[in-house]
Design a protein around this motif. Structure first.
Motif, PDB file in Angstrom:
ATOM      1  N   GLU A  55     -13.945  72.057  -5.170  1.00 34.42           N
ATOM      2  CA  GLU A  55     -15.665  72.057  -5.745  1.00 34.42           C
ATOM      3  C   GLU A  55     -15.904  73.078  -6.938  1.00 34.42           C
ATOM      4  OE1 GLU A  55     -20.943  73.207  -5.035  1.00 34.42           O
ATOM      5  OE2 GLU A  55     -19.043  73.298  -3.440  1.00 34.42           O
ATOM      6  N   ASN A  56     -16.278  72.611  -8.104  1.00 31.93           N
ATOM      7  CA  ASN A  56     -16.353  73.794  -9.486  1.00 31.93           C
ATOM      8  C   ASN A  56     -15.036  74.205  -9.806  1.00 31.93           C
ATOM      9  OD1 ASN A  56     -19.170  72.938  -9.645  1.00 31.93           O
ATOM     10  ND2 ASN A  56     -19.432  74.894  -8.037  1.00 31.93           N
ATOM     11  N   GLY A  57     -13.952  73.465  -9.536  1.00 29.89           N
ATOM     12  CA  GLY A  57     -12.794  74.067  -9.690  1.00 29.89           C
ATOM     13  C   GLY A  57     -12.449  75.311  -8.497  1.00 29.89           C
ATOM     14  N   LEU A  58     -12.712  74.948  -7.739  1.00 30.25           N
ATOM     15  CA  LEU A  58     -12.295  75.735  -5.968  1.00 30.25           C
ATOM     16  C   LEU A  58     -11.407  75.372  -5.487  1.00 30.25           C
ATOM     17  CD1 LEU A  58     -14.614  78.890  -6.346  1.00 30.25           C
ATOM     18  CD2 LEU A  58     -12.352  78.979  -7.402  1.00 30.25           C
ATOM     19  N   LEU A  59     -10.740  75.369  -4.625  1.00 30.79           N
ATOM     20  CA  LEU A  59     -10.503  74.349  -3.417  1.00 30.79           C
ATOM     21  C   LEU A  59     -10.187  75.385  -1.842  1.00 30.79           C
ATOM     22  CD1 LEU A  59      -8.672  72.330  -2.187  1.00 30.79           C
ATOM     23  CD2 LEU A  59      -6.499  73.593  -2.923  1.00 30.79           C
ATOM     24  N   ASN A  60     -11.354  75.468  -1.388  1.00 30.30           N
ATOM     25  CA  ASN A  60     -11.608  76.223  -0.238  1.00 30.30           C
ATOM     26  C   ASN A  60     -10.856  75.593   0.889  1.00 30.30           C
ATOM     27  OD1 ASN A  60     -13.393  77.968  -1.782  1.00 30.30           O
ATOM     28  ND2 ASN A  60     -14.651  76.390  -1.906  1.00 30.30           N
ATOM     29  N   ILE A  61     -10.175  76.038   1.477  1.00 31.14           N
ATOM     30  CA  ILE A  61      -9.874  75.555   2.561  1.00 31.14           C
ATOM     31  C   ILE A  61     -10.001  76.562   4.110  1.00 31.14           C
ATOM     32  CG2 ILE A  61      -7.186  75.359   3.766  1.00 31.14           C
ATOM     33  CD1 ILE A  61      -5.536  75.081   0.622  1.00 31.14           C
ATOM     34  N   GLU A  62     -10.359  75.952   4.866  1.00 34.17           N
ATOM     35  CA  GLU A  62     -11.667  76.968   5.889  1.00 34.17           C
ATOM     36  C   GLU A  62      -9.571  76.533   7.313  1.00 34.17           C
ATOM     37  OE1 GLU A  62     -14.025  77.804   5.560  1.00 34.17           O
ATOM     38  OE2 GLU A  62     -14.998  76.868   3.474  1.00 34.17           O
TER      39      GLU A  62
END
Length: 139
Positions: free
Chosen positions: A112-119
């Motif tokens: 989202e919005n150029g950010l990859l978030n890994i939980e």
């Protein structure tokens, strides 16, 4: 000269793999691209955020093998005919690796919005107590 490590301590048995893990971690993703944040979101919960501006979800790959989380990115070839007057947004291929402790699992990922978030979530290990018989003697 012999290399001395913390795993060579006489009371730390079977931790040779930890030495290799520390060595591997020092080499992984050493160039710092793409930049990332690691955040503890709750007790036993973490989020890795990578700044991947310009990459679509199809350009990214996340794999987990033997407790090593690897994120790879590579943009597809650009449409011909584009002439850049200035190209300041990095578009090079990358690979970032993170070593996860036993019991840490990946619960999801989103772009989202150029950010990859890994939980990530850590599951606490079960405590098991065993009595070891001596010379076959039952206790």
């Amino acid at each position: 000269m012999t290399k001395v490590t913390f795993a060579s301590h006489p009371y730390l048995l079977g931790f040779e793999q930890l030495d290799r893990l520390v060595e591997r971690t020092a080499k992984a993703g050493s160039d710092g691209y793409p930049p990332c944040n690691i955040l503890q979101t709750a007790e036993g919960a973490y989020r890795i955020t990578l700044a991947v501006a310009g990459f679509a979800s199809d350009d990214l790959e996340i794999t987990l093998e033997a407790n090593q989380l690897t994120v790879r990115g590579g943009q597809s070839e650009e449409a011909e005919g584009r002439v850049y007057l200035h190209r300041g947004i990095a578009a090079r291929q990358f690979q970032r690796s993170f070593v996860l402790a036993d019991g840490v699992e990946v619960t999801g990922a989103g772009l989202e919005n150029g950010l990859l978030n890994i939980e990530l979530r850590r599951n606490p290990p079960e405590s098991i107590v065993r009595t070891i018989p001596i010379n076959g003697k039952k206790t």
